[in-house]
Design an enzyme around this catalytic site. Structure first.
Site, PDB file in Angstrom:
ATOM      1  N   LYS A 225      36.691  48.484  37.153  1.00  0.00           N
ATOM      2  CA  LYS A 225      36.599  47.181  36.460  1.00  0.00           C
ATOM      3  C   LYS A 225      37.082  46.065  37.372  1.00  0.00           C
ATOM      4  O   LYS A 225      36.630  44.922  37.280  1.00  0.00           O
ATOM      5  CB  LYS A 225      37.339  47.236  35.119  1.00  0.00           C
ATOM      6  CG  LYS A 225      38.843  47.461  35.171  1.00  0.00           C
ATOM      7  CD  LYS A 225      39.620  46.180  35.322  1.00  0.00           C
ATOM      8  CE  LYS A 225      41.099  46.419  35.510  1.00  0.00           C
ATOM      9  NZ  LYS A 225      41.860  45.170  35.745  1.00  0.00           N
TER      10      LYS A 225
ATOM     11  N   SER B 242      43.378  37.019  35.620  1.00  0.00           N
ATOM     12  CA  SER B 242      42.895  38.075  36.513  1.00  0.00           C
ATOM     13  C   SER B 242      42.850  37.633  37.958  1.00  0.00           C
ATOM     14  O   SER B 242      42.176  36.669  38.323  1.00  0.00           O
ATOM     15  CB  SER B 242      41.490  38.531  36.103  1.00  0.00           C
ATOM     16  OG  SER B 242      40.928  39.335  37.131  1.00  0.00           O
ATOM     17  N   ARG B 243      43.546  38.429  38.835  1.00  0.00           N
ATOM     18  CA  ARG B 243      43.493  38.134  40.250  1.00  0.00           C
ATOM     19  C   ARG B 243      42.132  38.489  40.824  1.00  0.00           C
ATOM     20  O   ARG B 243      41.607  37.807  41.714  1.00  0.00           O
ATOM     21  CB  ARG B 243      44.594  38.892  41.011  1.00  0.00           C
ATOM     22  CG  ARG B 243      46.016  38.423  40.791  1.00  0.00           C
ATOM     23  CD  ARG B 243      46.593  38.850  39.481  1.00  0.00           C
ATOM     24  NE  ARG B 243      46.517  40.296  39.268  1.00  0.00           N
ATOM     25  CZ  ARG B 243      47.477  41.148  39.649  1.00  0.00           C
ATOM     26  NH1 ARG B 243      48.586  40.701  40.210  1.00  0.00           N
ATOM     27  NH2 ARG B 243      47.354  42.445  39.458  1.00  0.00           N
TER      28      ARG B 243
HETATM   29  N1  LIG Z   1      49.487  42.347  37.112  1.00  0.00           N
HETATM   30  C1  LIG Z   1      48.836  42.804  36.034  1.00  0.00           C
HETATM   31  O1  LIG Z   1      48.555  42.063  35.083  1.00  0.00           O
HETATM   32  C2  LIG Z   1      48.440  44.240  35.972  1.00  0.00           C
HETATM   33  C3  LIG Z   1      48.438  45.036  37.112  1.00  0.00           C
HETATM   34  N2  LIG Z   1      48.045  46.337  37.023  1.00  0.00           N
HETATM   35  C4  LIG Z   1      48.091  47.188  38.215  1.00  0.00           C
HETATM   36  O2  LIG Z   1      49.460  47.366  38.601  1.00  0.00           O
HETATM   37  C5  LIG Z   1      49.510  47.709  39.983  1.00  0.00           C
HETATM   38  C6  LIG Z   1      50.641  46.916  40.617  1.00  0.00           C
HETATM   39  O3  LIG Z   1      50.188  45.619  40.817  1.00  0.00           O
HETATM   40  P1  LIG Z   1      50.956  44.296  40.324  1.00  0.00           P
HETATM   41  O4  LIG Z   1      52.193  44.605  39.587  1.00  0.00           O
HETATM   42  O5  LIG Z   1      49.928  43.445  39.674  1.00  0.00           O
HETATM   43  O6  LIG Z   1      51.397  43.698  41.748  1.00  0.00           O
HETATM   44  P2  LIG Z   1      51.361  42.157  42.123  1.00  0.00           P
HETATM   45  O7  LIG Z   1      49.989  41.841  42.614  1.00  0.00           O
HETATM   46  O8  LIG Z   1      51.934  41.384  40.999  1.00  0.00           O
HETATM   47  O9  LIG Z   1      52.406  42.098  43.342  1.00  0.00           O
HETATM   48  C7  LIG Z   1      52.092  42.754  44.549  1.00  0.00           C
HETATM   49  C8  LIG Z   1      53.048  43.922  44.707  1.00  0.00           C
HETATM   50  O10 LIG Z   1      52.588  44.727  45.775  1.00  0.00           O
HETATM   51  C9  LIG Z   1      53.684  44.950  46.655  1.00  0.00           C
HETATM   52  N3  LIG Z   1      53.213  45.169  48.019  1.00  0.00           N
HETATM   53  C10 LIG Z   1      52.486  44.333  48.770  1.00  0.00           C
HETATM   54  N4  LIG Z   1      52.281  44.886  49.965  1.00  0.00           N
HETATM   55  C11 LIG Z   1      52.884  46.100  49.941  1.00  0.00           C
HETATM   56  C12 LIG Z   1      53.035  47.152  50.876  1.00  0.00           C
HETATM   57  N5  LIG Z   1      52.471  47.077  52.088  1.00  0.00           N
HETATM   58  N6  LIG Z   1      53.737  48.248  50.526  1.00  0.00           N
HETATM   59  C13 LIG Z   1      54.287  48.354  49.297  1.00  0.00           C
HETATM   60  N7  LIG Z   1      54.178  47.386  48.353  1.00  0.00           N
HETATM   61  C14 LIG Z   1      53.493  46.283  48.695  1.00  0.00           C
HETATM   62  C15 LIG Z   1      54.516  43.689  46.551  1.00  0.00           C
HETATM   63  O11 LIG Z   1      55.809  43.929  47.064  1.00  0.00           O
HETATM   64  P3  LIG Z   1      56.498  42.769  47.963  1.00  0.00           P
HETATM   65  O12 LIG Z   1      56.910  41.703  47.011  1.00  0.00           O
HETATM   66  O13 LIG Z   1      57.625  43.467  48.620  1.00  0.00           O
HETATM   67  O14 LIG Z   1      55.441  42.307  48.953  1.00  0.00           O
HETATM   68  C16 LIG Z   1      54.474  43.467  45.054  1.00  0.00           C
HETATM   69  O15 LIG Z   1      55.426  44.278  44.407  1.00  0.00           O
HETATM   70  C17 LIG Z   1      48.112  47.421  40.543  1.00  0.00           C
HETATM   71  O16 LIG Z   1      47.406  48.631  40.723  1.00  0.00           O
HETATM   72  C18 LIG Z   1      47.445  46.601  39.426  1.00  0.00           C
HETATM   73  O17 LIG Z   1      46.031  46.814  39.384  1.00  0.00           O
HETATM   74  C19 LIG Z   1      47.654  46.931  35.850  1.00  0.00           C
HETATM   75  C20 LIG Z   1      47.656  46.180  34.697  1.00  0.00           C
HETATM   76  C21 LIG Z   1      48.049  44.797  34.678  1.00  0.00           C
HETATM   77  O1  LIG Z   2      44.440  45.230  35.073  1.00  0.00           O
HETATM   78  C1  LIG Z   2      44.645  44.084  34.712  1.00  0.00           C
HETATM   79  C2  LIG Z   2      44.412  43.659  33.310  1.00  0.00           C
HETATM   80  O2  LIG Z   2      44.191  44.761  32.461  1.00  0.00           O
HETATM   81  C3  LIG Z   2      45.032  43.046  35.703  1.00  0.00           C
HETATM   82  O3  LIG Z   2      43.830  42.595  36.283  1.00  0.00           O
HETATM   83  P1  LIG Z   2      43.923  41.811  37.680  1.00  0.00           P
HETATM   84  O4  LIG Z   2      44.508  42.795  38.697  1.00  0.00           O
HETATM   85  O5  LIG Z   2      42.497  41.403  37.994  1.00  0.00           O
HETATM   86  O6  LIG Z   2      44.829  40.649  37.465  1.00  0.00           O
END
Ligand SMILES: NC(=O)C1=CN([C@@H]2O[C@H](COP(=O)(O)OP(=O)(O)OC[C@H]3O[C@@H](n4cnc5c(N)ncnc54)[C@H](OP(=O)(O)O)[C@@H]3O)[C@@H](O)[C@H]2O)C=CC1
Ligand SMILES: O=C(CO)COP(=O)(O)O
Length: 322
Positions: free
Chosen positions: A179, A242-243
């Site tokens: 997705k 959404s990013r």
């Molecule tokens: N955000 C959301 O709304 C949702 C996210 N998800 C999923 O959750 C998962 C986590 O993403 P999310 O919380 O959004 O993260 P974000 O995009 O909010 O933040 C990025 C994260 O990745 C880390 N990161 C970046 N580079 C590295 C690296 N080289 N090694 C280890 N960590 C690194 C950062 O750590 P640092 O600060 O140290 O760079 C930070 O913790 C993803 O798979 C996403 O698809 C699922 C549902 C909702």
């Molecule tokens: O998984 C997500 C919402 O369910 C977050 O989506 P994005 O990573 O595109 O922000």
């Protein structure tokens, strides 16, 4: 219960707050010391602005493992391996993965990456769940699938976060991963000027493309018509949170992929997962038209407008129409 969370990004932090709200003990692992300090000294994190964080953090992986009964993974998929390879003893009761993607270098889903390191019972939680909204207790519904699905459903559900269970780990993983790729395409249409008719047709085809891909791996088609599939596809293709959608919109407006990666600390998983999807599709000899166009636009500088118009004009094969 004691939950250790790997990952202090927006979702790791929002989910940690939710677990604390549910009365659990939580400790979060952050990669960088400055993030640990910001959380421990100011109860805040730039990934989730204006949200008070009600937990402590560490960047000591051993401390997290010693603390945890259950380990939650909230690290972007391409970076999971480099973190968990340092875990020496997996003395935990279960793993709950929140991350959505396919690892580029191995073409593996998160369950398959984890299996390389431990046989700890694995579950995945996925569905329409933007962290910003969960952090603000906006009603949300997700699916959990895996060994401890019923247990996690009881530990995580509350009055604003509803958890449903599924038997289809593979389908939930693939739906969540793909997705993100489709949302980049949807964002491109937003960037072209809000082509709503095209976007609706694209999302319809996107769902079929996700189902086709999932079936290669034995996923249950039903999963894609539920929260992990169409639910998450809709919220990610349409939400300003959404990013992945935002990256698509900015690409359509002329920002390059390198600029997006350089200028955004947050991760749009789809820009990495699309590479794995295209490679798997080639190996399995299946057509993934939308994923292919997203790949060509991101990595071969194909013109977004031309690409999307040509894609939408391509005669629909029967299978693409519901
Ligand atoms: N955000 C959301 O709304 C949702 C996210 N998800 C999923 O959750 C998962 C986590 O993403 P999310 O919380 O959004 O993260 P974000 O995009 O909010 O933040 C990025 C994260 O990745 C880390 N990161 C970046 N580079 C590295 C690296 N080289 N090694 C280890 N960590 C690194 C950062 O750590 P640092 O600060 O140290 O760079 C930070 O913790 C993803 O798979 C996403 O698809 C699922 C549902 C909702
Ligand atoms: O998984 C997500 C919402 O369910 C977050 O989506 P994005 O990573 O595109 O922000």
């Amino acid at each position: 219960m004691k939950f250790g969370i790997l990952g202090a990004g927006s979702w790791g932090c929002a989910f940690a707050n939710l677990l604390v709200e549910n009365g659990h003990d939580v400790l979060v692992w952050a990669r960088r010391k400055e993030v640990v300090d910001e959380i421990n000294n100011y109860s805040k994190n730039s990934y989730l602005p204006n949200v008070k964080l009600n937990f402590k953090a560490t960047n000591d992986l051993n401390e997290i493992i010693e603390f945890s009964e259950f380990l939650v993974i909230a690290i972007p998929v391409q970076f999971i391996r480099d973190v968990i390879k340092n875990i020496k003893v997996w003395n935990i009761k279960g793993i709950l993965n929140l991350s959505k993607g396919i690892e580029n270098k191995t073409l593996k889903r998160v369950s398959e990456i984890i299996e390389e390191f431990t046989n700890t019972p694995y579950s995945i939680l996925s569905g329409p769940s933007h962290a910003e909204e969960v952090a603000n207790k906006i009603p949300t519904a997700v699916t959990v699938s895996g060994s401890n699905a019923k247990l996690f459903q009881s530990l995580i559900s509350n009055d604003y976060f509803r958890v449903y269970t599924s038997e289809d780990i593979t389908g939930v993983e693939i739906a969540g991963a793909l997705k993100n790729v489709m949302a980049i395409a949807a964002g491109i249409l937003d960037g072209l000027g809000g082509w709503d008719n095209s976007k609706a047709a694209l999302m319809t085809r996107a769902l079929h493309e996700m189902i086709k891909f999932g079936k290669i791996f034995g996923a249950d088609e039903k999963t894609f018509f539920g929260l992990p599939g169409v639910g998450d596809l809709m919220v990610t293709c349409n939400s300003s949170h959404s990013r992945n959608r935002m990256f698509g919109e900015l690409i359509a407006k002329g920002t390059t992929l390198n600029e997006l990666i350089k200028n955004n600390k947050m991760i749009a998983e789809g820009i990495y997962t699309v590479k794995a999807v295209v490679e798997i599709a080639k190996k399995k000899n299946i057509e993934m038209p939308i994923a292919n166009e997203v790949y060509e636009i991101l990595y071969n500088n194909k013109n977004p407008k031309y690409s999307m118009v040509e894609l939408m004009r391509r005669p629909l094969k029967k299978e693409w129409l519901i």
